[in-house]
Write an enzyme that holds these catalytic residues in place. Structure first.
Site, PDB file in Angstrom:
ATOM      1  N   HIS A 290      -0.918  16.399  -2.146  1.00 18.97           N
ATOM      2  CA  HIS A 290      -2.209  17.053  -2.340  1.00 18.97           C
ATOM      3  C   HIS A 290      -3.127  16.040  -3.029  1.00 18.97           C
ATOM      4  O   HIS A 290      -2.648  15.093  -3.682  1.00 18.97           O
ATOM      5  CB  HIS A 290      -2.070  18.292  -3.222  1.00 18.97           C
ATOM      6  N   CYS A 333      -5.992  15.511   0.605  1.00 20.42           N
ATOM      7  CA  CYS A 333      -7.371  15.979   0.595  1.00 20.42           C
ATOM      8  C   CYS A 333      -8.224  15.089  -0.302  1.00 20.42           C
ATOM      9  O   CYS A 333      -7.732  14.478  -1.258  1.00 20.42           O
ATOM     10  CB  CYS A 333      -7.448  17.415   0.086  1.00 20.42           C
TER      11      CYS A 333
END
Length: 465
Positions: A290, A333
Site C-alpha cells: 500500500h 497507490c
C-alpha cells in the site's frame, strides 16, 4: 466346544438378504472414510483450486506445519522437496493430501493461515461453501468445518482502500470480474539473438555479467497497526510473478515479505551495501505495498519515503553501483483518488558540456571524474501522483501483470525505457469491470521517470552463461 465365527459374507444364504449385505458394506465404507479418507467435498475443493494452489503455494514453512501435525512424514517431505521447481513440488503435495486422512484438509487450511497464506484458505473455503453436497453420515467421529465461508469475489481493488470503500459484490459477479483469466500466465522470456547483441551492445550500458545483477522483491501483503490497511489479496501473485521474471532475465533474486517501515529501510540498506554489486552490471528493486504520494507503507502502517530508498542506491551511498543502471518498480497507490476516466471525443475504443575553465593538462590529470549525486536510475510507477493503483484479486496488480508480459515479450530487442512506454500503453487501455461500484470502468495510468544516460538493453540469454 470352540465356537467358530464365520465371515459375514458366508452368513448371506439367499438373495433376500443381499440388500442388507450391501447396506452393511456401505456402512463399513463410510466408517473407513471417516477414519482413513478425506471427505469428497474436501477433495473437490482441492481439485477445483488445483491450478491456483499449484501456482501460488509457498511450501518452505507449510511442510513443517504439516509435518508437525502428522499429515505428512519426513520421507514424504523429502520426496516433495526432491521435485525440481516450486510448481512441481506443489503438485506433488496436492497429489498426496487427499490420501492423508479426514483431518488433512483442516490441517492444511490451518497451515495456510499459520504461514500467512490465508487467501488460499479463503479460496478453498469459498469453494467448499458453494458445493451442493450434503455431508454423508459417518458412523464414527469426524471433525466438521464450522467456519463462515463468506468471501469477496475476484475484483479490482485499489492498493490503499479506506474501510468505507471496501468492495463487496454478490457471488454472481465473480465470473464477470475484471478481464478474463484466473491467474498469471506462465512466463517465457524470448532470448536476444547474437546479431542483436553485437549490433547494440557497444552503444548501451554494459550488461553481460553472470548474474546480470542482484534483484530485490519486497512485498507487503498482511498489515497491522492503527492505519487498518487491508490484506493485499493477489499481492502474492505479484511477487511470485516478479521473482520468476527477474530470474528468467538472469538476475539473482532476493525476496523480503511483510516488513515494517523500519525493517524495510534497514534491509534495503543492507541490500545496497552487498559486496556482490561490485561484480555485477545492474540492479533491480521492486516495492509492492500500500502507499501514499512519495512513500510506501510497512506492515506496521508507517511510511518509508521513496526518496530515502533512492538515496540508499545513489552514487554517494552505493559506490559499487556507480555508472551502472538501477531499475526501480513501485506497485503502490500514490493517493486516494480513483481515476474515473473520460470518454474520447471520437468515441474510439544534447550539445557537449562546457569544458573546464582551466586548460592546464597537468592539473586536469589530478582531478577525478565527478558524478551527479543521483544518476543512471529508472523508476516505473504503477499510477500517477494522487491516484490509486488497481489490483485484481486473482491475477495480481494491473501494472505488474503488464510489466511481466511486456518484459518477457520485448526484452529480447527493446530497451527498458521503450518497454515502459509499452507498459503505459497497455495500462491506458485497461478498464475495471465491477458493475454497481465506484470501480466500474475505473482507469489507471502508469508512468516512469529516468536519469539513464544510455539505452538499457537486458540482452536476455546473451552472451550465453
Amino acid at each position: 466346544m470352540m465356537l467358530r465365527i464365520k465371515p459375514v459374507e458366508f452368513l448371506v444364504e439367499n438373495s433376500s438378504l443381499e440388500l442388507e449385505r450391501v447396506k452393511n458394506q456401505e456402512c463399513i465404507s463410510e466408517l473407513v472414510l471417516g477414519v482413513c479418507g478425506m471427505h469428497p467435498d474436501h477433495q473437490e475443493a482441492l481439485k477445483k483450486n488445483r491450478v491456483a494452489l499449484a501456482k501460488q503455494l509457498l511450501l518452505s514453512e507449510l511442510l513443517e506445519h504439516l509435518l508437525e501435525k502428522d499429515i505428512i512424514t519426513l520421507e514424504m517431505r523429502e520426496h516433495i522437496q526432491a521435485r525440481v521447481g516450486s510448481f512441481s513440488q506443489n503438485v506433488e503435495l496436492l497429489n498426496l493430501l487427499p490420501k492423508r486422512g479426514p483431518q488433512a484438509f483442516d490441517a492444511f487450511c490451518a497451515a495456510l493461515r499459520e504461514t500467512k497464506q490465508a487467501h488460499l484458505e479463503h479460496l478453498l473455503l469459498s469453494t467448499l461453501s458453494g458445493l451442493q453436497h450434503v455431508l454423508p453420515p459417518v458412523r464414527g467421529p469426524r471433525r466438521v468445518l464450522s467456519r463462515d465461508y463468506d468471501l469477496g469475489p475476484s475484483l479490482p481493488v485499489p492498493e490503499s482502500c479506506p474501510p468505507h470503500k471496501q468492495l463487496r459484490l454478490s457471488a454472481d459477479a465473480v465470473e464477470l470480474s475484471l478481464d478474463n483469466g484466473d491467474g498469471p500466465p506462465c512466463l517465457q522470456v524470448k532470448p536476444c539473438t547474437p546479431e542483436f547483441y553485437q549490433a547494440h551492445s557497444q552503444l548501451a550500458y554494459r550488461l553481460k555479467s553472470q548474474p546480470r545483477g542482484l534483484a530485490l522483491v519486497l512485498s507487503n501483503v498482511h498489515f497491522s497497526g492503527e492505519k487498518d490497511l487491508e490484506f493485499r489479496s493477489g499481492g502474492d501473485v505479484d511477487h511470485n510473478t516478479l521473482v520468476a521474471l527477474f530470474k528468467l532475465l538472469g538476475y539473482q533474486v532476493h525476496v523480503l515479505l511483510d516488513q515494517t517501515a523500519q525493517e524495510m529501510q534497514e534491509k534495503l540498506q543492507n541490500f545496497a551495501q552487498m559486496p556482490a554489486h561490485r561484480d555485477t552490471d545492474s540492479c533491480i528493486v521492486a516495492l509492492l505495498s500500500h502507499g501514499v504520494e512519495g512513500g510506501v507503507y510497512g506492515v506496521d502502517g508507517k511510511v518509508l519515503q521513496l526518496q530515502e530508498v533512492f538515496r540508499l542506491f545513489d552514487n554517494a551511498n552505493c559506490p559499487s553501483l556507480q555508472n551502472k543502471p538501477k531499475m526501480f518498480f513501485v506497485q503502490a497507490c500514490r493517493g486516494d483518488e480513483t481515476d474515473r476516466g473520460v470518454d474520447q471525443q471520437d468515441g474510439r475504443s544534447h550539445a557537449g558540456s562546457p569544458g573546464c575553465e582551466e586548460s592546464d593538462a597537468g592539473r586536469q590529470e589530478l582531478l577525478k571524474m565527478r558524478l551527479p549525486t543521483r544518476s543512471d536510475m529508472i523508476c516505473g510507477y504503477a499510477c500517477l501522483k494522487g491516484t490509486a493503483a488497481m489490483r485484481n484479486t486473482k491475477r495480481g496488480s494491473w501494472y505488474i501483470e503488464a510489466l511481466a508480459q511486456v518484459f518477457s515479450e520485448r526484452a529480447c530487442d527493446t530497451h527498458v525505457a521503450d518497454m515502459l512506454v509499452t507498459v503505459n500503453g497497455r495500462i491506458k487501455e485497461r478498464e475495471g469491470y465491477a458493475p454497481g461500484t465506484e470501480f466500474h470502468r475505473c482507469k489507471e495510468m502508469s508512468e516512469y521517470c529516468s536519469t539513464l544516460c544510455q539505452h538499457l538493453y537486458l540482452f536476455p540469454g546473451h552472451p550465453p552463461a
